[in-house]
Design a protein around this motif. Structure first.
Motif, PDB file in Angstrom:
ATOM      1  N   VAL A 485       0.855  -1.188   0.000  1.00 15.23           N
ATOM      2  CA  VAL A 485       0.000   0.000   0.000  1.00 15.23           C
ATOM      3  C   VAL A 485       0.895   1.243   0.000  1.00 15.23           C
ATOM      4  O   VAL A 485       1.584   1.516   0.987  1.00 15.23           O
ATOM      5  CB  VAL A 485      -0.922   0.026   1.236  1.00 15.23           C
ATOM      6  N   PRO A 486       0.922   2.016  -1.071  1.00 17.86           N
ATOM      7  CA  PRO A 486       1.777   3.206  -1.126  1.00 17.86           C
ATOM      8  C   PRO A 486       1.373   4.240  -0.082  1.00 17.86           C
ATOM      9  O   PRO A 486       0.187   4.420   0.212  1.00 17.86           O
ATOM     10  CB  PRO A 486       1.538   3.750  -2.544  1.00 17.86           C
ATOM     11  N   ALA A 496       7.918   5.303  -0.144  1.00 16.73           N
ATOM     12  CA  ALA A 496       7.355   4.717   1.073  1.00 16.73           C
ATOM     13  C   ALA A 496       6.123   3.874   0.762  1.00 16.73           C
ATOM     14  O   ALA A 496       5.344   4.203  -0.139  1.00 16.73           O
ATOM     15  CB  ALA A 496       7.003   5.805   2.074  1.00 16.73           C
ATOM     16  N   TYR A 497       5.996   2.799   1.515  1.00 18.55           N
ATOM     17  CA  TYR A 497       4.830   1.937   1.375  1.00 18.55           C
ATOM     18  C   TYR A 497       4.646   1.134   2.655  1.00 18.55           C
ATOM     19  O   TYR A 497       5.555   1.039   3.481  1.00 18.55           O
ATOM     20  CB  TYR A 497       4.964   0.991   0.176  1.00 18.55           C
ATOM     21  N   GLU A 498       3.450   0.570   2.805  1.00 21.38           N
ATOM     22  CA  GLU A 498       3.179  -0.344   3.906  1.00 21.38           C
ATOM     23  C   GLU A 498       2.913  -1.728   3.336  1.00 21.38           C
ATOM     24  O   GLU A 498       2.342  -1.867   2.252  1.00 21.38           O
ATOM     25  CB  GLU A 498       1.974   0.129   4.731  1.00 21.38           C
ATOM     26  N   ARG A 499       3.361  -2.748   4.055  1.00 22.40           N
ATOM     27  CA  ARG A 499       2.988  -4.127   3.752  1.00 22.40           C
ATOM     28  C   ARG A 499       1.913  -4.511   4.760  1.00 22.40           C
ATOM     29  O   ARG A 499       2.145  -4.443   5.973  1.00 22.40           O
ATOM     30  CB  ARG A 499       4.203  -5.053   3.862  1.00 22.40           C
ATOM     31  N   VAL A 500       0.748  -4.867   4.255  1.00 26.80           N
ATOM     32  CA  VAL A 500      -0.424  -5.053   5.104  1.00 26.80           C
ATOM     33  C   VAL A 500      -0.982  -6.463   4.944  1.00 26.80           C
ATOM     34  O   VAL A 500      -1.212  -6.930   3.824  1.00 26.80           O
ATOM     35  CB  VAL A 500      -1.527  -4.026   4.757  1.00 26.80           C
ATOM     36  N   LEU A 501      -1.190  -7.132   6.086  1.00 22.40           N
ATOM     37  CA  LEU A 501      -1.804  -8.460   6.094  1.00 22.40           C
ATOM     38  C   LEU A 501      -2.731  -8.532   7.298  1.00 22.40           C
ATOM     39  O   LEU A 501      -2.283  -8.448   8.451  1.00 22.40           O
ATOM     40  CB  LEU A 501      -0.744  -9.560   6.168  1.00 22.40           C
ATOM     41  N   GLY A 502      -4.037  -8.657   7.037  1.00 18.06           N
ATOM     42  CA  GLY A 502      -5.009  -8.661   8.129  1.00 18.06           C
ATOM     43  C   GLY A 502      -4.956  -7.355   8.900  1.00 18.06           C
ATOM     44  O   GLY A 502      -5.050  -6.275   8.314  1.00 18.06           O
ATOM     45  N   VAL A 508       7.662   0.847   5.310  1.00 16.83           N
ATOM     46  CA  VAL A 508       9.017   1.050   4.773  1.00 16.83           C
ATOM     47  C   VAL A 508       9.047   2.456   4.204  1.00 16.83           C
ATOM     48  O   VAL A 508       8.228   2.802   3.345  1.00 16.83           O
ATOM     49  CB  VAL A 508       9.340   0.025   3.666  1.00 16.83           C
ATOM     50  N   VAL A 509       9.966   3.283   4.683  1.00 13.74           N
ATOM     51  CA  VAL A 509      10.025   4.663   4.197  1.00 13.74           C
ATOM     52  C   VAL A 509      11.481   5.083   4.042  1.00 13.74           C
ATOM     53  O   VAL A 509      12.299   4.905   4.948  1.00 13.74           O
ATOM     54  CB  VAL A 509       9.258   5.635   5.137  1.00 13.74           C
ATOM     55  N   ALA A 510      11.801   5.606   2.862  1.00 14.77           N
ATOM     56  CA  ALA A 510      13.169   6.040   2.554  1.00 14.77           C
ATOM     57  C   ALA A 510      13.150   7.436   1.963  1.00 14.77           C
ATOM     58  O   ALA A 510      12.254   7.784   1.183  1.00 14.77           O
ATOM     59  CB  ALA A 510      13.823   5.070   1.572  1.00 14.77           C
ATOM     60  N   ASN A 511      14.149   8.233   2.340  1.00 17.35           N
ATOM     61  CA  ASN A 511      14.274   9.592   1.847  1.00 17.35           C
ATOM     62  C   ASN A 511      15.371   9.639   0.783  1.00 17.35           C
ATOM     63  O   ASN A 511      16.554   9.540   1.089  1.00 17.35           O
ATOM     64  CB  ASN A 511      14.612  10.545   2.994  1.00 17.35           C
ATOM     65  N   PHE A 512      14.979   9.795  -0.475  1.00 22.16           N
ATOM     66  CA  PHE A 512      15.934   9.887  -1.577  1.00 22.16           C
ATOM     67  C   PHE A 512      16.178  11.340  -1.986  1.00 22.16           C
ATOM     68  O   PHE A 512      16.796  11.599  -3.026  1.00 22.16           O
ATOM     69  CB  PHE A 512      15.433   9.084  -2.780  1.00 22.16           C
TER      70      PHE A 512
END
Length: 555
Positions: A485-486, A496-502, A508-512
């Motif tokens: 999920v962005p 950045a995105y989230e990994r979502v289960l239930g 996960v977030v990174a600054n480029f």
């Protein structure tokens, strides 16, 4: 989704010619690989993919196979291959081979027989077609430039080659050709390999009328993929191949698939797809411009992450793609995706994190785990790659100077990923005691495995932690099966995105970017490329400042 043994695995690609040389001839070999298996096990690797090791004249670095049942003597013997396979299995790992069945070498026995009798039985194993109007049967341009048709001496026929003229295409319409290929695949599976990376496979279906199309260049030719995109029916071949081979052994297969039609994704990698997985080449749109490497567009973070998220969304609910930063056919991801100000250790860690924690099968290419980068060749003569030499000429023909054309190759050449692995600061990066077959990157003194093994905060140790996090019992299910999920989509500096289960999610977030970015503070940090002291100093209540090059993985 029905569980498959390969769902939670991490793959490492070995380019054998450049991995480790054990006998001082300047070329990597099986004994060199065997000596580094413990290194790969410690890294956290489950599956090893070997680029081609079959007998070959090496016109296209082993992707021109003259005998599928023999090993190239440069790499060793079949007995040594069997030893390698046994040593891999002993460590609880799997070995997959490169499967190259769109074409072979012009030195293959069947093709040599076909040339002897262009109207005989073996000619039908390939595409031997009469010319038209005193020229080639159609106006296809090969992947490596020039006509995809080559005149057969002493005949009015031409043979088809989508790649180099030394790589004739197999005729998949011939049942005998397909049976020969299936028998060969089963021979390797029976030997104990766990599967295959399937090369250039979309090309096997041809329109046997071989129509010409409107030219797309000044040479009067059209890229051969025009025909591939216009013909239907490749799925019938792929299903037959799966049924006759892969399905017998529950093999892991990953397809190199370009030019797939929009509605075919489920057919390729769905629950009952042609392959277990296929590479996510969403970033390929940045590699080549309308006319070649020289007019490729610049990679920007917003465009890159949009391509990644679009690919993740279209795959959701269907299957698994295989995520890569680089491979043997692409420049180094470090030099390609990271802005100049982040081409450092933290940047490499951030890049690895956002890629490996996406949904899909992570593929790591040799040297990626230590931050290897593009090699600054001094002249076109230092390159070995046939495609690079073609693109250099394309750039010159377009009006670029020699220096400008060389710069294009430095940015895009496949040889960037093929320079020898940097094991130590010793002579030739510890790769060989002889003369290396390809130039070694001059930065090996500072960037090498031995040095990073001694540094707690090295890229190598970070990759070990990153892979271990993905496999951690508490988080494995969410990283393997969770949705992507962005978040912070409108940011021009955050990936950045989230990994979502239930009811669980991991962000996960990174600054480029080149400046700090304010983000919402979460609870438990699972992984960061900065120290705990630095993280605590950044926190300000419910928000925190993410530094340039910083990446965080947290609940």
């Amino acid at each position: 989704m029905q569980y498959k043994w390969w769902h939670d695995k991490v793959v490492y690609q070995i380019y054998p010619k450049s991995f480790m040389d054990s006998n001082g001839d300047g070329i990597g070999d099986f004994r060199g690989i065997i000596g580094k298996l413990d290194y790969l096990k410690e890294l956290g690797i489950d599956i090893i993919w070997l680029s081609p090791v079959y007998q070959s004249p090496f016109v296209d670095q082993g992707y021109d196979i003259s005998d599928y049942y023999r090993i190239a003597e440069e790499f060793g013997t079949m007995e040594e291959f069997d030893e390698l396979l046994w040593e891999v299995k002993k460590r609880g790992m799997y070995l997959i081979m490169d499967l190259v069945v769109n074409h072979c070498s012009d030195q293959h026995e069947f093709f040599q027989r076909a040339l002897e009798d262009p109207d005989g039985e073996y000619a039908d194993y390939f595409y031997f077609v009469k010319g038209k109007d005193g020229g080639a049967p159609s106006n296809y341009r090969s992947y490596f430039g020039g006509s995809a048709w080559e005149k057969i001496p002493g005949s009015d026929k031409y043979y088809l080659h989508f790649f180099a003229k030394e790589q004739p295409d197999w005729n998949w319409e011939n049942e005998k050709t397909r049976r020969y290929i299936y028998d060969m695949i089963n021979w390797w599976l029976d030997k104990g390999v766990a599967g295959f990376r399937v090369d250039a496979i979309i090309n096997i279906k041809k329109d046997t009328r071989f129509p010409s199309y409107e030219p797309d260049g000044a040479d009067g030719l059209v890229h051969c993929t025009k025909m591939v995109e216009s013909v239907d029916g490749v799925g019938e071949f792929l299903e037959e191949m799966k049924r006759e081979t892969f399905a017998r052994k529950d093999a892991f297969t990953v397809g190199e698939v370009f030019n797939m039609k929009e509605d075919e994704l489920r057919e390729f990698i769905g629950e009952d797809g042609h392959f277990s997985s296929m590479f996510d080449f969403c970033a390929e749109e940045f590699c080549t411009g309308e006319h070649g490497w020289y007019d490729a567009r610049e990679i920007t973070l917003p465009a890159w992450k949009q391509a990644v998220f679009r690919s993740q969304m279209e795959t959701e609910g269907i299957g698994f793609k295989s995520n890569i930063i680089e491979n043997h056919d692409e420049p180094r991801g470090f030099s390609r995706f990271l802005p100049k100000h982040l081409q450092n250790d933290n940047g490499a860690k951030a890049l690895g994190t956002v890629n490996i924690l996406l949904k899909g099968i992570p593929f790591i290419y040799q040297g990626q785990e230590i931050g290897m980068r593009n090699c600054p060749m001094e002249s076109i003569e230092e390159y070995d790659d046939i495609s690079t030499k073609d693109q250099y000429q394309v750039a010159l023909d377009a009006g670029l100077t020699e220096e400008q054309a060389l710069w294009v190759c430095r940015e895009h050449s496949r040889d960037n990923a093929r320079t020898p692995m940097q094991w130590s600061a010793q002579a030739n990066a510890g790769f060989t005691t002889g003369t290396p077959w390809l130039k070694i990157h001059p930065d090996y003194i500072h960037i090498n495995v031995e040095k990073q093994e001694k540094e707690d905060d090295s890229i190598l140790h970070y990759y070990q932690k990153l892979i271990a996090l993905r496999k951690h019992p508490a988080w494995k299910e969410i990283f393997v099966y969770g949705k992507t999920v962005p978040v912070y989509e409108d940011s021009d500096c955050l990936f950045a995105y989230e990994r979502v289960l239930g009811n669980e999610s991991i962000q996960v977030v990174a600054n480029f970017g080149s400046r700090e970015a304010q983000i919402e503070r979460k609870s438990e940090i699972l992984l960061s490329n900065l120290s705990k002291v630095q993280q605590e100093e950044q926190s300000r209540g419910s928000s925190m400042a993410l530094l340039p090059g910083q990446v965080l993985v947290w609940k």
